[in-house]
Design an enzyme around this catalytic site. Structure first.
Site, mmCIF file in Angstrom:
data_model
loop_
_atom_site.group_PDB
_atom_site.id
_atom_site.type_symbol
_atom_site.label_atom_id
_atom_site.label_comp_id
_atom_site.label_asym_id
_atom_site.label_seq_id
_atom_site.Cartn_x
_atom_site.Cartn_y
_atom_site.Cartn_z
ATOM 1 N N ASN A 91 -13.739 -24.399 22.747
ATOM 2 C CA ASN A 91 -13.294 -25.082 21.537
ATOM 3 C C ASN A 91 -12.696 -24.055 20.588
ATOM 4 O OD1 ASN A 91 -14.142 -27.649 22.264
ATOM 5 N ND2 ASN A 91 -16.108 -27.481 21.241
ATOM 6 N N ARG A 122 -14.837 -29.994 27.260
ATOM 7 C CA ARG A 122 -15.028 -28.718 27.960
ATOM 8 C C ARG A 122 -15.770 -28.904 29.280
ATOM 9 N NH1 ARG A 122 -18.133 -25.248 24.002
ATOM 10 N NH2 ARG A 122 -19.041 -27.281 23.646
#
Length: 94
Positions: free
Chosen positions: A40, A22
């Site tokens: 996520n 990320r």
């Protein structure tokens, strides 16, 4: 210029959680001038919405296949999405 902007939802599968995927995505997207978000998912994938010029989106989709060190990407799926408002920046949402 707004007509050159598109938005794409991207699901990345493989070993993509626990490897800073990320953070890497946010850094790469900002470098390319993209806006949107990344998070996520409960199934172990990473989901991102990226918005910006077509060329930058195409470049980011290619980069998703590599990811950060430690990532092992097995699949990248894209889906065009309609957005009513272009996000102002790129952020990690979860």
């Amino acid at each position: 210029m707004a007509t050159d902007i598109e938005a794409v939802l991207v699901r990345i599968r493989g070993r993509v959680q626990g490897v800073s995927y990320r953070v890497w995505t946010a850094d790469e997207a900002r470098r390319l001038g993209l806006t949107g978000w990344v998070r996520n998912e409960a199934d172990g994938s990473v989901l991102a919405m990226i918005a910006g010029p077509n060329e930058a989106i195409a470049s980011m989709i290619k980069r998703f296949w590599d990811g950060p060190p430690g990532a092992m990407v097995s699949d990248v799926r894209t889906e065009s999405v309609a957005i009513s408002e272009i996000p102002a920046k790129f952020h990690i949402s979860g």
